[in-house]
Design a protein around this motif. Structure first.
Motif, PDB file in Angstrom:
ATOM      1  N   VAL A 166      -2.353  -4.933   0.221  1.00  0.00           N
ATOM      2  CA  VAL A 166      -1.341  -3.926   0.510  1.00  0.00           C
ATOM      3  C   VAL A 166      -0.956  -3.147  -0.743  1.00  0.00           C
ATOM      4  CG1 VAL A 166       0.640  -5.461   0.180  1.00  0.00           C
ATOM      5  CG2 VAL A 166       0.816  -3.552   1.804  1.00  0.00           C
ATOM      6  N   GLU A 167      -1.181  -3.753  -1.934  1.00  0.00           N
ATOM      7  CA  GLU A 167      -0.872  -3.028  -3.179  1.00  0.00           C
ATOM      8  C   GLU A 167      -1.805  -1.831  -3.320  1.00  0.00           C
ATOM      9  OE1 GLU A 167      -2.221  -6.127  -3.170  1.00  0.00           O
ATOM     10  OE2 GLU A 167      -0.389  -7.333  -3.178  1.00  0.00           O
ATOM     11  N   GLU A 168      -3.031  -1.984  -2.809  1.00  0.00           N
ATOM     12  CA  GLU A 168      -4.012  -0.901  -2.904  1.00  0.00           C
ATOM     13  C   GLU A 168      -3.707   0.189  -1.878  1.00  0.00           C
ATOM     14  OE1 GLU A 168      -6.414  -0.429  -5.011  1.00  0.00           O
ATOM     15  OE2 GLU A 168      -7.382   1.296  -4.050  1.00  0.00           O
ATOM     16  N   PHE A 169      -3.377  -0.241  -0.663  1.00  0.00           N
ATOM     17  CA  PHE A 169      -3.125   0.757   0.381  1.00  0.00           C
ATOM     18  C   PHE A 169      -2.249   0.142   1.459  1.00  0.00           C
ATOM     19  CE2 PHE A 169      -4.004   3.883   3.677  1.00  0.00           C
ATOM     20  CZ  PHE A 169      -4.110   5.052   2.941  1.00  0.00           C
ATOM     21  N   ASP A 170      -1.066   0.721   1.654  1.00  0.00           N
ATOM     22  CA  ASP A 170      -0.125   0.217   2.653  1.00  0.00           C
ATOM     23  C   ASP A 170      -0.317   1.019   3.949  1.00  0.00           C
ATOM     24  OD1 ASP A 170       1.933  -0.577   4.244  1.00  0.00           O
ATOM     25  OD2 ASP A 170       3.524  -0.207   2.778  1.00  0.00           O
ATOM     26  N   SER A 171      -1.006   0.389   4.910  1.00  0.00           N
ATOM     27  CA  SER A 171      -1.373   1.135   6.125  1.00  0.00           C
ATOM     28  C   SER A 171      -0.156   1.468   6.979  1.00  0.00           C
ATOM     29  CB  SER A 171      -2.389   0.337   6.946  1.00  0.00           C
ATOM     30  OG  SER A 171      -1.796  -0.839   7.471  1.00  0.00           O
ATOM     31  N   ARG A 172       1.004   0.841   6.681  1.00  0.00           N
ATOM     32  CA  ARG A 172       2.199   1.172   7.468  1.00  0.00           C
ATOM     33  C   ARG A 172       2.983   2.339   6.860  1.00  0.00           C
ATOM     34  NH1 ARG A 172       4.631  -4.717   8.003  1.00  0.00           N
ATOM     35  NH2 ARG A 172       3.802  -4.658   5.894  1.00  0.00           N
ATOM     36  N   THR A 181      -8.880  -5.534   3.370  1.00  0.00           N
ATOM     37  CA  THR A 181      -9.907  -5.958   2.417  1.00  0.00           C
ATOM     38  C   THR A 181      -9.450  -5.847   0.964  1.00  0.00           C
ATOM     39  OG1 THR A 181     -10.870  -3.756   2.523  1.00  0.00           O
ATOM     40  CG2 THR A 181     -11.846  -5.425   3.937  1.00  0.00           C
ATOM     41  N   CYS A 182      -8.532  -4.903   0.676  1.00  0.00           N
ATOM     42  CA  CYS A 182      -8.179  -4.668  -0.728  1.00  0.00           C
ATOM     43  C   CYS A 182      -6.730  -5.039  -1.057  1.00  0.00           C
ATOM     44  CB  CYS A 182      -8.407  -3.208  -1.107  1.00  0.00           C
ATOM     45  SG  CYS A 182     -10.109  -2.694  -0.922  1.00  0.00           S
TER      46      CYS A 182
END
Lengths: 104, 295
Positions: free
Chosen positions: B187-193, B184-185
Motif C-alpha cells: 500500500v506504500e507503493e500504491f493505495d488503491s482506495r 503485489t507492491c
C-alpha cells in the motif's frame, strides 16, 4: 448453481420478434433472454441461479409475472446471480417490454 | 453541459453500440440466442452469460461500414475468457474479408478471466495477433475507453496495439490495475482506495497527456461517436520506421519523467501551471489548459 424450469400453458401469443437480452450477469443482478416460440402454446421459463434452494420463491415470482402478462409462445431464459425477488420482477417486466418493443 | 448528453460510463455494451453507430444500423453476430457460453465456468459452479460478456457485429458509422465489438463490464468485469476472446478475434478476422472502413473496439475489461487461466491468456494473445493482422491489411482498429471497469491487463496491451484510443476522463487504461499493484507492491507503493491517486495515474486525462490516448472526450456516447468518425481515415502504420519512432518516444519519456513520483510531478514537468487543478476541470477547460503541453 441450480436450474429451475416453469411452464405455463395458454395465454396470448405476441407478434414474433427478434430475441432480446436484458440485464447483466453480475452480483445481485440477472440477464433475461426472451425468444419467440411460435406455435408452442406455452411460456417456458428456464432459470439458472447461483442462489441454491429458493425454488419456492422463484415459483411465486414467476407465477406473478405470468399473471401480469399472460403471454404464450415464448421461451424465457434467465442467468441469475442472487437477484432479490423485486429485482427479478422488474427485470422480467423490462425484458418483456424490450422484446415487444413497438408492438407493445 | 449538453442536455442531451448520454453517459457512456453508465451505459451497457449494447446501449453503447446502438448509440455510437448510425441509428438502427447495428446487426449483432453470434448473438445471445446462440448461447455460445463459456465451457469453463460451469465446472467451477460459476454463472455464464449468453453472450459471454461481449457483443460483436457490424453497422455503419457516418454511413460507412464498420465492424464493432463491445465488452460488458458488468459480467466478470469484462474479463476475457476463451469464447469472449474468440468472438473478438473472429470479428477482427472478419474484417480481413469484409474490409470495413474500421474496426471499433469498445473496451471495458480487467484483462484475462482468471477462471479460464491459459485459455483466457491464449485468447488475448489471439486478439492481439488479429489486431496486428487487420492493421497490416490497412484497416484501422480504433479503441473507445470510457466504461466503469476501465481497460487493464491483456486488454490494456491490446488497446495499445491498436491505431488510436479515444478516452474519457472516466476511462482508465493500464497494465496492472490499482488493486493488483497494491497487492503485489504494498500500500506504500500504491493505495488503491485513494480514488484521486487512482484517477490521476490511470485515468483518461493522464493517459491523454502522456500521449497514450489520442483523443480525450466528455463522458457522452455522442462525443465518442464524433471522435470515432474523425478517426475513420486513420492510416495504420506498422512500418519499422514507425516502430522505431515509438520506441524512441517511449525511451525519451522514461528519460524525462523517470524520477517523477506522481502524475502531478509529470504535469509540472510538462510545464502546466497549477497542475493540482487539472482533475477538477471539465473536458473543454482541461483541453484548453493543457493545449500543446502533451508529452
Amino acid at each position: 448453481m441450480e436450474t429451475l424450469r416453469f411452464e405455463y400453458l395458454g395465454g396470448t401469443p405476441p407478434a414474433v420478434q427478434a430475441p432480446t437480452l436484458t440485464g447483466v450477469v453480475g452480483s445481485g443482478n440477472l440477464e433475461v433472454l426472451v425468444e419467440a416460440a411460435p406455435g408452442s402454446g406455452s411460456c417456458v421459463i428456464e432459470i439458472t441461479t447461483a442462489a441454491v434452494g429458493f425454488g419456492h420463491i422463484w415459483q411465486a415470482v414467476i407465477d406473478d409475472f405470468h399473471a401480469r402478462h399472460g403471454l404464450c409462445d415464448l421461451r424465457i431464459s434467465v442467468n441469475d446471480v442472487g437477484a432479490t425477488p423485486a429485482v427479478v420482477s422488474l427485470r422480467l417486466d423490462q425484458a418483456i417490454e424490450t422484446f415487444l418493443g413497438d408492438a407493445a | 453541459m449538453n442536455a442531451h448528453r448520454h453517459s457512456y460510463y453508465e451505459a451497457g455494451a449494447r446501449e453503447r453500440l446502438h448509440g455510437l453507430l448510425d441509428a438502427g444500423s447495428f446487426r449483432e453476430l453470434l448473438g445471445p440466442a446462440e448461447r455460445m457460453t463459456s465451457p469453463h465456468l460451469p465446472p467451477l459452479d460459476a454463472p455464464v452469460a449468453f453472450d459471454d460478456g461481449v457483443v460483436v457485429g457490424r453497422g455503419r458509422l457516418a454511413g460507412r461500414s464498420v465492424l464493432a465489438g463491445a465488452q460488458e463490464g458488468g459480467f466478470n468485469g469484462g474479463a476475457v475468457g476463451e469464447v469472449h476472446g474468440a468472438k473478438l478475434t473472429g470479428l477482427l478476422e472478419r474484417a480481413l474479408d469484409e474490409r470495413p472502413a474500421a474496426v471499433l473496439l469498445l473496451v471495458e475489461s480487467g484483462g484475462v478471466r482468471l477462471h479460464e487461466a491459459n485459455a483466457g491468456l491464449i485468447a488475448v494473445s489471439e486478439v492481439m495477433r488479429a489486431v496486428l493482422a487487420v492493421r497490416s491489411a490497412g484497416i484501422p482498429v480504433l479503441v473507445l475507453d470510457g466504461g466503469q471497469f476501465g481497460c487493464f491487463g491483456g486488454m490494456g496491451i491490446v488497446a495499445r496495439c491498436c491505431d488510436a484510443i479515444v478516452i474519457s476522463e472516466e476511462g482508465r487504461l493500464g497494465l496492472s490495475g490499482p488493486e493488483v499493484i497494491e497487492t503485489t507492491c504494498g500500500v506504500e507503493e500504491f493505495d488503491s482506495r485513494d480514488r484521486a491517486l487512482v484517477w490521476r495515474t490511470v485515468g483518461g486525462k493522464h493517459r491523454y497527456l502522456l500521449g497514450e490516448a489520442d483523443v480525450l472526450v466528455a463522458d457522452d456516447i455522442g462525443a465518442f461517436r464524433e471522435a470515432a468518425i474523425r478517426l475513420l481515415d486513420t492510416v495504420p502504420d506498422l512500418s519499422l520506421d514507425a516502430l522505431d519512432a515509438e520506441h524512441g518516444r517511449l525511451a525519451a519519456r522514461l528519460e524525462r519523467f523517470g524520477t517523477c513520483r506522481d502524475a502531478l510531478d509529470i504535469w509540472s514537468a510538462l510545464g502546466i501551471g497549477q497542475p493540482a487543478r487539472l482533475p477538477l476541470l471539465d473536458t473543454d477547460e482541461f483541453l484548453t489548459a493543457t493545449a500543446d503541453r502533451r508529452a
